[in-house]
Design an enzyme around this catalytic site. Sequence first.
Site, PDB file in Angstrom:
ATOM      1  N   PRO A 120       0.837  -1.210   0.000  1.00 17.12           N
ATOM      2  CA  PRO A 120       0.000   0.000   0.000  1.00 17.12           C
ATOM      3  C   PRO A 120       0.869   1.256   0.000  1.00 17.12           C
ATOM      4  O   PRO A 120       1.864   1.329   0.712  1.00 17.12           O
ATOM      5  CB  PRO A 120      -0.780  -0.116   1.308  1.00 17.12           C
ATOM      6  CG  PRO A 120      -0.754  -1.571   1.646  1.00 17.12           C
ATOM      7  CD  PRO A 120       0.550  -2.087   1.121  1.00 17.12           C
ATOM      8  N   GLU A 121       0.489   2.223  -0.830  1.00 18.11           N
ATOM      9  CA  GLU A 121       1.223   3.485  -0.926  1.00 18.11           C
ATOM     10  C   GLU A 121       0.340   4.609  -0.393  1.00 18.11           C
ATOM     11  O   GLU A 121      -0.717   4.352   0.181  1.00 18.11           O
ATOM     12  CB  GLU A 121       1.630   3.726  -2.390  1.00 18.11           C
ATOM     13  CG  GLU A 121       2.427   2.544  -2.961  1.00 18.11           C
ATOM     14  CD  GLU A 121       2.815   2.735  -4.421  1.00 18.11           C
ATOM     15  OE1 GLU A 121       2.926   3.879  -4.881  1.00 18.11           O
ATOM     16  OE2 GLU A 121       3.012   1.715  -5.105  1.00 18.11           O
ATOM     17  N   ARG A 174      21.188  15.384  -7.022  1.00 17.10           N
ATOM     18  CA  ARG A 174      21.228  13.928  -7.111  1.00 17.10           C
ATOM     19  C   ARG A 174      21.415  13.423  -8.544  1.00 17.10           C
ATOM     20  O   ARG A 174      20.800  13.929  -9.479  1.00 17.10           O
ATOM     21  CB  ARG A 174      19.950  13.349  -6.510  1.00 17.10           C
ATOM     22  CG  ARG A 174      19.893  13.537  -4.995  1.00 17.10           C
ATOM     23  CD  ARG A 174      18.509  13.204  -4.490  1.00 17.10           C
ATOM     24  NE  ARG A 174      18.472  13.025  -3.040  1.00 17.10           N
ATOM     25  CZ  ARG A 174      18.124  13.996  -2.195  1.00 17.10           C
ATOM     26  NH1 ARG A 174      17.845  15.191  -2.625  1.00 17.10           N
ATOM     27  NH2 ARG A 174      18.073  13.743  -0.905  1.00 17.10           N
ATOM     28  N   ARG A 227       1.571 -11.893   5.407  1.00 19.46           N
ATOM     29  CA  ARG A 227       3.028 -12.075   5.328  1.00 19.46           C
ATOM     30  C   ARG A 227       3.743 -11.655   6.607  1.00 19.46           C
ATOM     31  O   ARG A 227       4.937 -11.905   6.765  1.00 19.46           O
ATOM     32  CB  ARG A 227       3.594 -11.274   4.146  1.00 19.46           C
ATOM     33  CG  ARG A 227       3.054 -11.690   2.776  1.00 19.46           C
ATOM     34  CD  ARG A 227       3.714 -12.932   2.242  1.00 19.46           C
ATOM     35  NE  ARG A 227       5.148 -12.785   2.063  1.00 19.46           N
ATOM     36  CZ  ARG A 227       5.728 -12.279   0.967  1.00 19.46           C
ATOM     37  NH1 ARG A 227       4.984 -11.860  -0.037  1.00 19.46           N
ATOM     38  NH2 ARG A 227       7.031 -12.197   0.882  1.00 19.46           N
TER      39      ARG A 227
END
Length: 271
Positions: free
Chosen positions: A2-3, A150, A111
């Site tokens: 889930p995000e 970056r 899990r």
Amino acid sequence: MPELPEVETVVRGLRAPLVGRTITGLWTDWPKALRPHTPDDFAALLTGQTVHAITRRAKYILCQLDDGLLAIHLKMTGRLYVSGAPESGDRWVHVRFTLDNGQYLHFSDARRFGRVYLAPTLDDFAPGLGPEPLEDDFTPAVLRDRLARRQRALKALLLDQAFLAGVGNIYADEALFRAGLHPRRAASTLTDDETHRLYDSIRAALRAGIDYEGASVNWYRKPDGTAGKSQEHFFVYGRDGQPCARCGQPIIKIRVAQRGTHYCPNCQPER
Ligand SMILES: [Zn+2]
């Protein structure tokens, strides 16, 4: 996993049954989920506390208590729901909270990667999170500054919770497609125009995910047990081999940052 949109949907679904409730008990058969507390310590600290608000930061569900936070991270397969029966028939419930109205908050997790925290502040268990992408203080200028230093691939950066909070594999792919940017593009090479496109695309992808109440591509369900519909509106995620909605060319799946990555080679050219 889930995000942001899925966790936000869970938070919204838990407010009605949980805000104002006092937690009266705790059961678990998976003590590891509560570390560093033991189940007895955790229950002693938690019992008698009232949930005053439920919010989200990154992928954490935060329940504001009288004293500190009860926080939950769903990780891969976590689900949260409230019901009136202690035994829900769900064999994956490994933590269960008793509420003062006779209902129960179940944390189901097949899990068992999910975690439950009890701490004074978020920084005590999740320090160093990046900006929250839908908040007002996340601006195109903030994104530009963070990208400029970056060299990493955009996909890898978007997955990094210290770079930006809440985005994972699904919405990173969707945001990069919407922005027309290749997932391997080096962050510092973006023009101002491309940075603006990426900014708008991240927010648009996440907002669409929230509007459709998350993506039930595997374990995620809303607290009422029904599926989200975000997956019915994906441009690229899980659509490898299918035609691009914009140009008709097949969507391709590659690996970037050790993650399956979906993109359109025509709409997201590698420079
Ligand atoms: Zn295309």
